[in-house]
Design a protein around this motif. Structure first.
Motif, PDB file in Angstrom:
ATOM      1  N   CYS A   1      34.739  31.793  46.714  1.00 34.08           N
ATOM      2  CA  CYS A   1      35.691  32.206  45.679  1.00 34.08           C
ATOM      3  C   CYS A   1      34.930  32.876  44.540  1.00 34.08           C
ATOM      4  CB  CYS A   1      36.454  30.998  45.169  1.00 34.08           C
ATOM      5  SG  CYS A   1      35.396  29.745  44.399  1.00 34.08           S
TER       6      CYS A   1
ATOM      7  N   ASP B   1      37.894  31.687  39.658  1.00 34.53           N
ATOM      8  CA  ASP B   1      38.758  30.794  40.421  1.00 34.53           C
ATOM      9  C   ASP B   1      38.385  29.344  40.143  1.00 34.53           C
ATOM     10  OD1 ASP B   1      39.940  33.013  41.588  1.00 34.53           O
ATOM     11  OD2 ASP B   1      38.653  32.962  43.358  1.00 34.53           O
TER      12      ASP B   1
ATOM     13  N   THR C   1      32.200  40.940  49.633  1.00 42.03           N
ATOM     14  CA  THR C   1      33.584  40.724  49.221  1.00 42.03           C
ATOM     15  C   THR C   1      34.559  41.529  50.055  1.00 42.03           C
ATOM     16  OG1 THR C   1      33.489  42.497  47.588  1.00 42.03           O
ATOM     17  CG2 THR C   1      32.869  40.290  46.856  1.00 42.03           C
TER      18      THR C   1
ATOM     19  N   ARG D   1      37.030  43.813  48.301  1.00 38.68           N
ATOM     20  CA  ARG D   1      37.924  43.236  47.297  1.00 38.68           C
ATOM     21  C   ARG D   1      37.268  43.272  45.928  1.00 38.68           C
ATOM     22  NH1 ARG D   1      38.663  36.776  46.590  1.00 38.68           N
ATOM     23  NH2 ARG D   1      39.525  36.834  44.502  1.00 38.68           N
TER      24      ARG D   1
ATOM     25  N   HIS E   1      43.973  32.335  45.967  1.00 37.98           N
ATOM     26  CA  HIS E   1      44.965  33.211  46.602  1.00 37.98           C
ATOM     27  C   HIS E   1      45.698  34.040  45.551  1.00 37.98           C
ATOM     28  CE1 HIS E   1      47.982  34.516  49.526  1.00 37.98           C
ATOM     29  NE2 HIS E   1      48.910  34.170  48.640  1.00 37.98           N
TER      30      HIS E   1
ATOM     31  N   GLU F   1      43.377  36.739  44.107  1.00 39.97           N
ATOM     32  CA  GLU F   1      43.123  37.792  45.091  1.00 39.97           C
ATOM     33  C   GLU F   1      44.310  38.739  45.167  1.00 39.97           C
ATOM     34  OE1 GLU F   1      41.651  38.361  49.721  1.00 39.97           O
ATOM     35  OE2 GLU F   1      42.191  36.373  48.963  1.00 39.97           O
TER      36      GLU F   1
ATOM     37  N   ARG G   1      44.377  42.925  44.086  1.00 43.09           N
ATOM     38  CA  ARG G   1      44.866  44.046  44.895  1.00 43.09           C
ATOM     39  C   ARG G   1      45.877  44.883  44.129  1.00 43.09           C
ATOM     40  NH1 ARG G   1      45.199  40.003  49.092  1.00 43.09           N
ATOM     41  NH2 ARG G   1      47.433  39.835  48.663  1.00 43.09           N
TER      42      ARG G   1
END
Length: 480
Positions: A266, A270, A312, A315, A356, A359, A363
């Protein structure tokens, strides 16, 4: 006409949003190690004064235009007095950290004098362990986080011996007269009718309409998840607040977050948000609040966003403490809303939920380049906290329960007039009906949490502060 700079729409909204129960100033508390010779207050005063030309707005005050015909203007303060703004205070020696935090809470509760430049600084002596403290508060209208820097960014140095500064012969510009200000305002109303309408709204104190306009201006800064369309969960964090404050801190080791990052893949952020989630869970349970597995609290989280890095898979990595070893934060900032799963008893599952969510945000986010994050000393957290306060004020407080403002700092020691800064705690303002604001800054191997809370609605803020360390320990233990 003599020079005067009109406040931006955002600056003006902060200026008029300032009320007795919600003073809109940012704060920071630095703990400094004294040399054997003790505190040289005059040296501190000289250093601060020698750096003021780097933050010129700190010698300017706000002047309103007659009848509210236009937004106020910044003008030089012809009676500027550095000794008014930089003050000497003391605790009964040997002063404890708790006594210092009580003093900071009282100073935070006091509004700034709007007839002077909107900042104050207190050098606090008498702290046990041969230490002193520096508490700074600057109005949010004064610091925009991009062009107008917070004074902490220019008074801290990487070297113990401050570098020489050129002589600064400051001569205040004469302020424009009232007829000139009125004439300029009327000319603006004629040439920019829409601006005139916004100014009228401000004059009538219709802050809802003003903030609607501010939201559009801050659109690039605030990238929200779909949860933004829903009201925040009901919570004891959202009640009417008083004008008095409490202040609490927690100091944790950055390396422990790095180990969690390595174990679970992570980001450090996070892990930080998971630690905050665990602390808030403990606080709710200590109050006897009903907590089920579905219970959540929604946080607005301004943060630094790095570019994609090896490992990553393309990401973008959302990382509060994502500074490199030289203390340079990664170059983008943004904000988002995230539901913190305080009802989940398993810390690893909490981490999974938070990772989650971040992430998904990474995006979707519209990132904003942070061109002024590092200036002089490289201590930039104040800028990011200023941006966070602006993002928070642009949104309806019904959309989130609290703000968790994260800012990367340098991982090397910094000095003020030869004194090493050993701790740095941020202090974010409270918004209407929000009883807690959490600011945190990574600095020199540690993550420093500063908790600003309403004195009446949240007398147990120390429970949250103590639970941060416990929550981190729990996550580390489960991580093996």
């Amino acid at each position: 006409m003599a020079r005067a700079t009109r406040l931006t729409t955002q600056d003006a909204s902060f200026y008029f949003l300032d009320e007795s129960n919600t003073p809109m100033h940012l704060g920071s508390l630095a703990i400094l190690q004294l040399p054997k010779s003790g505190l040289d207050f005059d040296a501190v005063l000289r250093l601060i004064e020698s750096r003021l030309h780097l933050v010129p707005r700190y010698r300017q005050k706000v002047r309103e235009v007659a009848h509210g015909l236009a937004r106020p203007v910044w003008v030089d303060d012809p009676d500027f007095d550095i000794t008014y703004h930089v003050r000497r205070s003391a605790l009964p020696s040997p002063g404890s950290d708790d006594q210092l935090h009580d003093l900071v809470a009282r100073l935070t509760s006091r509004p700034l004098d709007t007839s002077r430049p909107l900042w104050e600084m207190y050098v606090v002596e008498g702290l046990a362990g041969n230490r002193c403290a520096l508490y700074t508060k600057s109005h949010s209208a004064l610091v925009d986080g991009e062009q107008a820097l917070e004074i902490s960014q220019v008074i801290l140095d990487e070297d113990e011996v401050p570098p020489p500064m050129a002589d600064d012969l400051w001569i205040p510009e004469p302020a424009p007269g009232e007829p000139a200000l009125v004439a300029a305002a009327l000319a603006q109303v004629v040439s920019q009718p829409r601006e005139g309408v916004e100014t009228l709204r401000m004059t009538l104190r219709d802050m809802t309409s003003l903030v609607d306009g501010t939201t559009e201006a801050l659109g690039k800064l605030v990238a929200m998840m779909r949860t933004a369309t829903q009201s925040a969960p009901s919570s004891p964090l959202n009640t009417p607040i008083s004008r008095s404050r409490r202040f609490a801190v927690a100091r944790t080791e950055l390396e422990r977050y790095r180990k969690i990052r390595a174990r679970y893949g992570c980001s450090i952020n996070d892990a930080v948000l998971t630690v905050v989630t665990g602390a808030l869970r403990t606080w709710l349970l200590s109050r006897g609040e009903p907590v089920s597995e579905a219970t959540a609290l929604r946080a607005l989280v301004p943060m630094s966003i790095s570019e994609a890095r090896p490992g990553t898979k393309g990401r973008s990595v959302v990382d509060v403490c994502g500074a490199d070893e030289a203390g340079q934060p990664h170059g983008r900032t943004s904000s988002f809303l995230v539901d913190l799963p305080v009802g989940e008893p398993n810390p690893v599952v909490r981490l999974s939920h938070v990772a989650h969510a971040t992430e998904a945000f990474a995006r979707q986010s519209q990132q904003v380049t942070a061109q002024t994050m590092i200036r002089l000393s490289g201590f930039a957290p104040a800028s990011l906290h200023a941006r966070g306060a602006r993002a928070a004020s642009s949104l309806s407080q019904r959309m989130f329960n609290l703000m968790v403002a994260n800012a990367p700092g340098p991982q090397i020691p910094l000095y003020l007039a030869g004194m090493r800064m050993v701790e740095m705690y941020p202090l974010s303002p409270l918004l209407k009906n929000q009883t807690l604001s959490i600011g945190l800054t990574s600095y020199d191997g540690y993550v420093h949490y500063g908790l600003n809370a309403d004195r009446d609605a949240m007398p147990d803020v120390d429970v949250v502060a103590a639970s941060l360390q416990e929550s981190l320990e729990e996550l580390v233990d489960v991580s093996g």
